[in-house]
Design an enzyme around this catalytic site. Structure first.
Site, PDB file in Angstrom:
ATOM      1  N   ASP A  12       0.860  -1.174   0.000  1.00 25.14           N
ATOM      2  CA  ASP A  12       0.000   0.000   0.000  1.00 25.14           C
ATOM      3  C   ASP A  12       0.901   1.231   0.000  1.00 25.14           C
ATOM      4  OD1 ASP A  12      -2.401   1.421   0.112  1.00 25.14           O
ATOM      5  OD2 ASP A  12      -2.344   1.521   2.293  1.00 25.14           O
ATOM      6  N   ASP A  14      -0.246   5.021   1.081  1.00 27.74           N
ATOM      7  CA  ASP A  14      -0.466   5.908   2.221  1.00 27.74           C
ATOM      8  C   ASP A  14      -0.409   5.126   3.537  1.00 27.74           C
ATOM      9  OD1 ASP A  14      -0.901   8.295   0.712  1.00 27.74           O
ATOM     10  OD2 ASP A  14      -2.881   7.517   0.180  1.00 27.74           O
ATOM     11  N   LYS A 188      -9.690  -2.716  -3.181  1.00 25.76           N
ATOM     12  CA  LYS A 188      -9.576  -3.303  -1.850  1.00 25.76           C
ATOM     13  C   LYS A 188     -10.810  -2.982  -1.015  1.00 25.76           C
ATOM     14  CE  LYS A 188      -5.849  -0.937  -1.008  1.00 25.76           C
ATOM     15  NZ  LYS A 188      -4.691  -0.370  -0.267  1.00 25.76           N
ATOM     16  N   ASP A 213      -1.402  -1.038   5.963  1.00 22.54           N
ATOM     17  CA  ASP A 213      -1.600  -0.452   7.287  1.00 22.54           C
ATOM     18  C   ASP A 213      -3.028  -0.593   7.775  1.00 22.54           C
ATOM     19  OD1 ASP A 213      -2.642   1.461   5.425  1.00 22.54           O
ATOM     20  OD2 ASP A 213      -2.490   3.014   6.967  1.00 22.54           O
TER      21      ASP A 213
END
Length: 276
Positions: A12, A14, A188, A213
């Protein structure tokens, strides 16, 4: 599976590589480590506003070198999915009515789709900062007339400097309420996005790790796609959050600096949990 046996990486963006346009500790070094070892990788994002070229430039401003062919967006995943839905025997171009930005329209154009407001095969809704009542009304009417409803990602809100903004999932819910039709959501946590990324790389899930995250998107989708999952605590999730879910990542780390062959000097003093 441990880090030494991983042959391919998905990550990912961010909260893993960047936070508010600032590179996180170890991100630049990890990207260079993958490049040096010639390991295939993709940086994933549910954001469909920007093209891969745009995102590559934005990451470069953050000090991260990510070629555009190493970026996989929900827009690219959506265009790939829809292209595979068109029967090759039909010899026909697919058509779409799009509520979204250049990242989505460019991906669909490059996949061979025609943009139209007249009897489209699909209504495709993605991220935009310019949702209009007219565009949403047009989408509702086209879906009622038989167009198939596709959404790039389910995120209900997005961040901004002023606070949260309504995002793709919120607009999709409005259209669903008006039409009674649920969309097919590509991004996602649908593992479809990860499988399309693996296909793009020619990689196998058993030799691939996913770094994210968020337990409810990155980790669950990576798990369902059969990948080794690594949760970083440099973004939205904390250790306490993990207990809220009935599944677990394969590994939990404070930040991507823990994946480096050579530790960063002073990395033990890096505090990445404040935003969790």
């Amino acid at each position: 599976m441990n880090g030494d046996s991983v042959e391919c990486w998905l990550t990912d963006m961010d909260g893993v590589l960047v936070r508010e346009h600032e590179a996180l500790p170890g991100a630049a070094e990890l990207l260079e480590q993958w490049r040096r070892k010639d390991l295939p990788y993709l940086v994933l994002t549910n954001n469909s506003i920007f093209t891969a070229r745009d995102l590559s430039a934005r990451l470069r401003h953050s000090g991260l070198v990510v070629p555009e062919n190493r970026i996989w967006t929900s827009a690219l995943a959506t265009s790939t999915f829809l292209a595979n839905q068109i029967s090759p025997e039909s010899n026909a171009q697919g058509s779409c009515y799009v509520v979204g930005e250049a990242g989505l329209t460019t991906a669909l154009h490059e996949a061979g789709f025609i943009m139209t407001e007249t009897n489209p095969d699909y209504v495709v809704v993605g991220e935009t900062r310019n949702y209009s009542f007219e565009a949403i009304t047009k989408a509702v009417r086209l879906i009622n007339d038989g167009a198939r409803f596709i959404v790039t990602n389910p995120d209900a809100t997005g961040p901004s400097s002023e606070g949260v903004l309504p995002a793709t999932g919120a607009i999709a819910s409005l259209i669903t309420k008006a039409t009674g039709r649920d969309p097919y959501v590509v991004g996602k946590p649908n593992p479809m996005m990860f499988r399309s990324a693996l296909n793009h790389l020619g990689a196998h899930s058993m030799q691939t790790a996913m770094i994210g995250d968020r337990m409810d998107t990155d980790i669950v989708a990576g798990m369902e796609a059969g990948m080794h999952t690594i949760l970083v605590l440099s973004g939205l999730s904390s250790r306490a959050d993990i207990a809220d879910f009935p599944f677990r990542p394969n590994r939990i780390i404070d930040g991507v600096f823990e994946l480096l062959d050579e530790p960063l000097i002073g990395d033990a003093d890096v505090d990445v949990r404040g935003s969790a």
